[in-house]
Write an enzyme that holds these catalytic residues in place. Structure first.
Site, PDB file in Angstrom:
ATOM      1  N   GLU A 140     -40.544   2.464  22.685  1.00  0.00           N
ATOM      2  CA  GLU A 140     -40.660   1.215  21.933  1.00  0.00           C
ATOM      3  C   GLU A 140     -39.320   0.693  21.434  1.00  0.00           C
ATOM      4  O   GLU A 140     -39.277  -0.182  20.568  1.00  0.00           O
ATOM      5  CB  GLU A 140     -41.607   1.403  20.745  1.00  0.00           C
ATOM      6  CG  GLU A 140     -43.037   1.658  21.154  1.00  0.00           C
ATOM      7  CD  GLU A 140     -44.008   1.516  19.998  1.00  0.00           C
ATOM      8  OE1 GLU A 140     -44.869   0.620  20.051  1.00  0.00           O
ATOM      9  OE2 GLU A 140     -43.886   2.292  19.029  1.00  0.00           O
ATOM     10  N   PRO A 160     -25.063   1.757  23.954  1.00  0.00           N
ATOM     11  CA  PRO A 160     -25.018   0.589  23.077  1.00  0.00           C
ATOM     12  C   PRO A 160     -25.446  -0.700  23.760  1.00  0.00           C
ATOM     13  O   PRO A 160     -25.635  -1.718  23.087  1.00  0.00           O
ATOM     14  CB  PRO A 160     -23.539   0.519  22.677  1.00  0.00           C
ATOM     15  CG  PRO A 160     -22.815   1.068  23.858  1.00  0.00           C
ATOM     16  CD  PRO A 160     -23.707   2.160  24.397  1.00  0.00           C
ATOM     17  N   GLU A 200     -30.633   7.921  32.096  1.00  0.00           N
ATOM     18  CA  GLU A 200     -30.263   7.820  33.507  1.00  0.00           C
ATOM     19  C   GLU A 200     -31.406   7.227  34.335  1.00  0.00           C
ATOM     20  O   GLU A 200     -31.187   6.402  35.224  1.00  0.00           O
ATOM     21  CB  GLU A 200     -29.881   9.202  34.049  1.00  0.00           C
ATOM     22  CG  GLU A 200     -28.649   9.808  33.414  1.00  0.00           C
ATOM     23  CD  GLU A 200     -28.977  10.573  32.131  1.00  0.00           C
ATOM     24  OE1 GLU A 200     -28.073  11.255  31.607  1.00  0.00           O
ATOM     25  OE2 GLU A 200     -30.124  10.491  31.649  1.00  0.00           O
ATOM     26  N   ARG A 202     -34.330  10.541  17.622  1.00  0.00           N
ATOM     27  CA  ARG A 202     -34.180  10.723  19.069  1.00  0.00           C
ATOM     28  C   ARG A 202     -35.290  11.600  19.630  1.00  0.00           C
ATOM     29  O   ARG A 202     -35.781  11.368  20.729  1.00  0.00           O
ATOM     30  CB  ARG A 202     -32.809  11.354  19.362  1.00  0.00           C
ATOM     31  CG  ARG A 202     -32.516  11.564  20.847  1.00  0.00           C
ATOM     32  CD  ARG A 202     -32.338  10.252  21.561  1.00  0.00           C
ATOM     33  NE  ARG A 202     -31.887  10.424  22.935  1.00  0.00           N
ATOM     34  CZ  ARG A 202     -31.612   9.425  23.761  1.00  0.00           C
ATOM     35  NH1 ARG A 202     -31.753   8.171  23.345  1.00  0.00           N
ATOM     36  NH2 ARG A 202     -31.199   9.645  24.988  1.00  0.00           N
TER      37      ARG A 202
END
Length: 409
Positions: free
Chosen positions: A297, A322, A46, A255
């Protein structure tokens, strides 16, 4: 109760001890003179989706300054090096009325902008009582969130939504749920997702060239933003694809990098030859898995890897954005659990830019096919075309915010 929750989060490493006072509404930076726009997003995705808006608004209106708030340590680390001019980052206060009042008294925003699903009652009520207009942009409400708000009470939800001045929803399903909870239709518009209009993730070009040289033209793919259970699936796919693609290298980006020790141990136990980025281990000709356990990165990996599997989709997390790989020329593979981005993945699938895989076996087969250069290029181009159509979403949000700031109906 809030103090107890804050202490627990601090013990779990989910709060920054140096900036914990910000969570109680104490500022750690001064407010600049002149009009200030406050934008809030829950976490990394976000927050990043708001940066392009801030940049464009700042270029058009040099008189504006910006406050960007998020709620996670990871988001603060990633955003700190990317903030546009005249922009300050703070942790958002927990939704405790005295803490919110303290926060608002210092920052005195001329406009409050909430992104996606950030509906905090004390925050919204305090803005309303201070006559601070509120925009909810890139709004998203899942079926589960709708059920929770419905259990809270339609009347209470309607009273809260009545204090929000304008809403731009990602999709028709979100718009319908907000209407059912009591948001007036006149304040609601379906515009699409703001993440379509986000600028491409940045990259250090010298590091990109160095990594490309280390890879030495080997076939390469990315397992991006993986969650517990998906690393094993990625290794199953790697083993399958190695039958057709010798010297295949998998770049594995969990993640949550704090899981890296366990992931590395499991990989080595499984017989994989691993190099780990946080330990500054170089890719060798024998390396089969490069564990990229660093933050900020993804722009590097999406540029280097012609095929990306988007994690959070073989497990019931809901998928990840995506448009990040699509904007950087990477073909997209994903599992069935993409409910956070269902409309986007559907559009990508129809265009031929993304492919659904049902399980580990399906991932291996799809990966083997997608690694063909012509197929990867075809999918990547199709995904990029879908992504490039989204700049108008950002423009619509900018038009709305400028109109609200200037008091234009």
């Amino acid at each position: 109760m809030a103090e107890r929750a804050l202490r627990r989060r601090l013990q779990e490493g989910k709060e920054d001890p140096q900036r914990i006072a910000e969570r109680r509404g104490h500022p750690s930076a001064p407010r600049e003179d002149g009009p200030l726009i406050w934008l809030h997003g829950a976490s990394v995705g976000e927050g990043l989706s708001l940066l392009e808006m801030i940049r464009k608004m700042g270029e058009e209106r040099p008189d504006l300054s910006f406050l960007l708030t998020t709620g996670t340590v990871t988001s603060a680390e990633i955003l700190s090096s990317r903030l546009p001019p005249r922009t300050v980052h703070q942790y958002a206060p927990l939704d405790v009325r005295p803490w919110v009042k303290r926060f608002m008294a210092h920052w005195r925003p001329d406009l409050a902008v909430l992104a996606e699903s950030e509906l905090w009652p004390s925050l919204i009520v305090e803005c309303h009582e201070r006559d601070t207009n509120i925009a909810l942009i890139n709004a998203r409400m899942t079926a589960a969130s709708f059920q929770r708000w419905s259990r809270w009470g339609r009347g209470a939800a309607a009273a809260l939504l009545a204090r929000i001045d304008q809403v731009q929803a990602q999709d028709p399903a979100t718009a319908e749920r907000l209407r059912e909870l009591g948001l007036p239709s006149a304040r609601l518009e379906v515009t699409g997702t703001l993440k379509e209009g986000s600028s491409a993730l940045p990259v250090d070009e010298r590091e990109r060239a160095r990594m490309a040289a280390a890879i030495q033209g080997r076939p390469l793919w990315l397992a991006a933003s993986t969650h517990d259970g998906e690393e094993a699936a990625a290794m199953g796919a790697q083993a399958h694809a190695l039958r057709s693609w010798q010297r295949l290298l998998c770049v594995l980006v969990p993640r949550h990098p704090d899981r890296a020790d366990g992931i590395e141990a499991a990989l080595r136990e499984g017989g994989w030859k691993v190099a780990r980025r946080s330990k500054q281990e170089e890719i060798q000709p024998s390396t089969q898995v490069y564990l990229a356990d660093t933050l900020g990165e993804m722009g590097l990996w999406f540029r280097l890897c012609p095929v990306s599997f988007m994690g959070g989709s073989l497990v019931k997390v809901g998928g990840h954005n995506p448009f990040e790989p699509a904007a950087l020329g990477s073909a997209i593979l994903h599992g069935p659990h993409v409910f956070n981005f269902a409309d986007i993945y559907d559009r990508l699938a129809k265009a031929g830019g993304a492919r659904l895989v049902p399980d580990e076996s399906g991932l291996g087969q799809a990966l083997t096919a997608a690694l063909e250069p012509d197929e990867a290029a075809r999918m990547a181009h199709a995904a990029w075309e879908v992504c490039s159509q989204g700049a108008e979403v950002t423009d619509k949000a900018l038009d709305l915010l400028f109109a609200m700031l200037d008091g234009v109906d």
